[in-house]
Design a protein around this motif. Structure first.
Motif, short mmCIF file in Angstrom:
data_model
loop_
_atom_site.label_atom_id
_atom_site.label_comp_id
_atom_site.label_asym_id
_atom_site.label_seq_id
_atom_site.Cartn_x
_atom_site.Cartn_y
_atom_site.Cartn_z
N GLU A 176 61.75 -12.81 80.38
CA GLU A 176 60.49 -12.09 80.18
C GLU A 176 60.71 -10.69 79.58
O GLU A 176 59.88 -10.20 78.82
N THR A 177 61.83 -10.10 79.94
CA THR A 177 62.15 -8.80 79.35
C THR A 177 62.30 -8.94 77.84
O THR A 177 61.75 -8.16 77.06
N LEU A 178 63.04 -9.99 77.47
CA LEU A 178 63.21 -10.29 76.04
C LEU A 178 61.86 -10.53 75.35
O LEU A 178 61.59 -10.03 74.27
N LEU A 179 61.06 -11.31 76.04
CA LEU A 179 59.78 -11.72 75.47
C LEU A 179 58.86 -10.51 75.29
O LEU A 179 58.21 -10.36 74.25
N ARG A 180 58.84 -9.64 76.28
CA ARG A 180 58.01 -8.43 76.18
C ARG A 180 58.39 -7.61 74.96
O ARG A 180 57.53 -7.12 74.23
N ARG A 181 59.70 -7.51 74.77
CA ARG A 181 60.19 -6.74 73.63
C ARG A 181 59.69 -7.39 72.33
O ARG A 181 59.18 -6.72 71.43
N ALA A 182 59.82 -8.68 72.25
CA ALA A 182 59.38 -9.39 71.04
C ALA A 182 57.88 -9.23 70.84
O ALA A 182 57.39 -9.06 69.71
N LEU A 183 57.13 -9.24 71.95
CA LEU A 183 55.67 -9.14 71.84
C LEU A 183 55.22 -7.76 71.43
O LEU A 183 54.20 -7.59 70.77
N GLU A 184 55.99 -6.77 71.84
CA GLU A 184 55.63 -5.41 71.46
C GLU A 184 55.57 -5.26 69.94
O GLU A 184 54.69 -4.59 69.40
N ALA A 185 56.48 -5.94 69.29
CA ALA A 185 56.53 -5.89 67.82
C ALA A 185 55.39 -6.68 67.19
O ALA A 185 55.15 -6.58 65.99
N GLU A 186 54.65 -7.47 67.99
CA GLU A 186 53.61 -8.35 67.45
C GLU A 186 52.20 -7.92 67.85
O GLU A 186 51.25 -8.66 67.64
N GLN A 187 52.09 -6.75 68.49
CA GLN A 187 50.81 -6.30 69.03
C GLN A 187 49.61 -6.57 68.12
O GLN A 187 48.59 -7.08 68.55
#
Ligand code: AMP
Length: 426
Positions: A176-187
């Motif tokens: 989930e930490t990884l995923l959050r990071r990836a999602l931040e770039a996709e806001q």
């Protein structure tokens, strides 16, 4: 003032109720053949049970529950799904005391304040099963096999299991930490709900129907590649078992299911002829739920399916498997007021042979015969004035159109003989 049913609810009329009864009876046979016993829990529970059991971050809890205060100010909710209440009952009734696995099934109404649309209701019915007490991958397989058998025995063919693993809280946290990071770039590309969700519950993005979010989901890292060793081994064992049991399946890394308590196996069963809404239901393992509801750590796995969706699938693609909407095969037609009691008496005898209806509408013989025909009746017994004087009745073969007078006391025999013949001719 005329009242109307509430949005998202349905009246089940006799013709559809017959389909329901057929499904109900067939499904119970399948559950019994797997040695699952029925559990019936109340329609409402403490709201907190669902907040804990389904998950505070889920759409169900945040937006879809029918929650109300009772007269003492307690917060209660109509059940939005079956599992949390089954687990509550399992614990409350000490069903785990003897050890071993408890195999339970349920069938009943659920309530969600969903946006009503084709196939989506606010009161809908689900059937489901839970196996509580085993962590073995074979228990997941039994549940998938059970769900597939329930559907196949109803007459649905060419079903496909889509399966994934959502790991356990340990491997999920790292991912989930990884995923959050990836999602931040996709806001920018996310819908407002997912933008909010990505903080608490990033996995939910995979569940979102929004097109932008679906496109983003294609680019995100997948949990499957980040499973810990144990979860990966469990998943591999489930996949091998599906092959061995010859259950058609494919891996779908985007299945996370809408509920919070899933661990490891998550699956859906699809029926491709339904097109866009091909998911009949699904399930998975929820090793954390019993503990979240105040019990000892206890592994469990289950499934649920929507009954309206199943009936729709059967009506659309396998109507021949459903009971026909025929009325009673025997119709007794009194022709005058004074013959009505005699008609009720005669009907009592005739019901020993087959379901019998008495036409008390007071309409003409012609109208009565027309109704009997429309209802698909096979035999009409006419109680007319003339025959009554001779203590006779007319027995009419509605399939062939022929009729004959019989002595009243011989009428049941004549009707039974005719029924047998018409049954064979059909
Ligand atoms: P869920 O509990 O959300 O995983 O849903 C399991 C199954 O229940 C779905 O695949 C549907 O067949 C059915 N279902 C869920 N919500 C609804 C609804 N609002 N109306 C009708 N069926 C539903």
């Amino acid at each position: 003032m005329r009242f109307q049913r509430q949005r998202g609810t349905q009246d089940l009329l006799p013709e559809q109720a017959r389909h329901w009864q057929h499904l109900d009876a067939q499904v119970r046979r399948t559950f019994a053949s797997f040695d699952y016993g029925e559990i019936r829990t109340p329609l409402f529970e403490d709201t907190q049970l669902f907040v804990r059991g389904v998950g505070a971050d889920t759409d169900i809890v945040q937006k879809e529950m029918y929650t109300f205060l009772d007269r003492k100010g307690r917060s209660l909710s109509l059940r939005p799904e079956g599992t949390a209440a089954v687990v509550r009952a399992y614990l409350e009734n000490g069903m785990g005391r003897e050890g071993g696995v408890r195999r339970l099934y349920y069938l009943g109404p659920m309530y969600r304040y969903d946006r009503p649309q084709a196939g989506r209701f606010r009161e809908f019915f689900q059937l489901g099963a839970e196996a509580i007490g085993s962590a073995a991958p074979e228990q997941d397989l039994e549940i998938v096999d059970l769900m597939m058998t329930v559907l196949q025995e109803l007459g649905l063919e060419d079903l496909e299991v889509e399966i994934n693993s959502v790991g356990h809280p340990g491997c999920r946290a790292a991912y989930e930490t990884l995923l959050r990071r990836a999602l931040e770039a996709e806001q920018e590309a996310l819908c407002p709900t997912c933008r909010e969700r990505h903080v608490h519950n990033p996995l939910r993005v995979f569940d979102c129907k929004n097109e932008g979010c679906r496109a983003v989901a294609q680019r995100l890292p997948l949990l499957r590649q980040h499973l810990c060793e144990d979860c990966a081994a469990h998943h591999a064992a489930v996949l091998r078992g599906l092959d061995r049991l010859r259950l058609p399946h494919r891996e779908n890394p985007h299945i996370v299911r809408g509920l919070d308590y899933y661990t490891r196996t998550a699956f859906e069963v699809h029926y491709p002829p339904l097109g866009a809404q091909s998911a009949l239901g699904g399930g998975g393992r929820y090793d954390g739920l019993v503990e979240a509801c105040g019990g000892p750590p206890t592994p469990a796995v289950g499934f649920s399916a929507g009954i309206e969706r199943l009936l729709f699938a059967l009506e659309q693609t396998r109507p021949q498997t459903l009971p026909s909407p025929r009325g009673a095969p025997i119709q007794v037609l009194p022709q005058e007021e004074s013959a009505r009691l005699a008609a009720l008496e005669l009907a009592r005898e005739l019901r020993r042979a087959a379901p019998t209806a008495v036409d008390l509408s007071g309409r003409s013989l012609k109208a009565q015969l027309k109704s009997a025909d429309r209802a698909g009746a096979l035999v009409a017994v006419i109680l007319g004035a003339e025959e009554r004087e001779r203590d006779e009745v007319v027995v009419r073969d509605l399939v062939q159109g022929a009729q004959a007078s019989h002595r009243r006391e011989l009428a049941p025999q004549a009707v039974a003989a005719l029924l047998e013949q018409s049954g064979e001719r059909r």
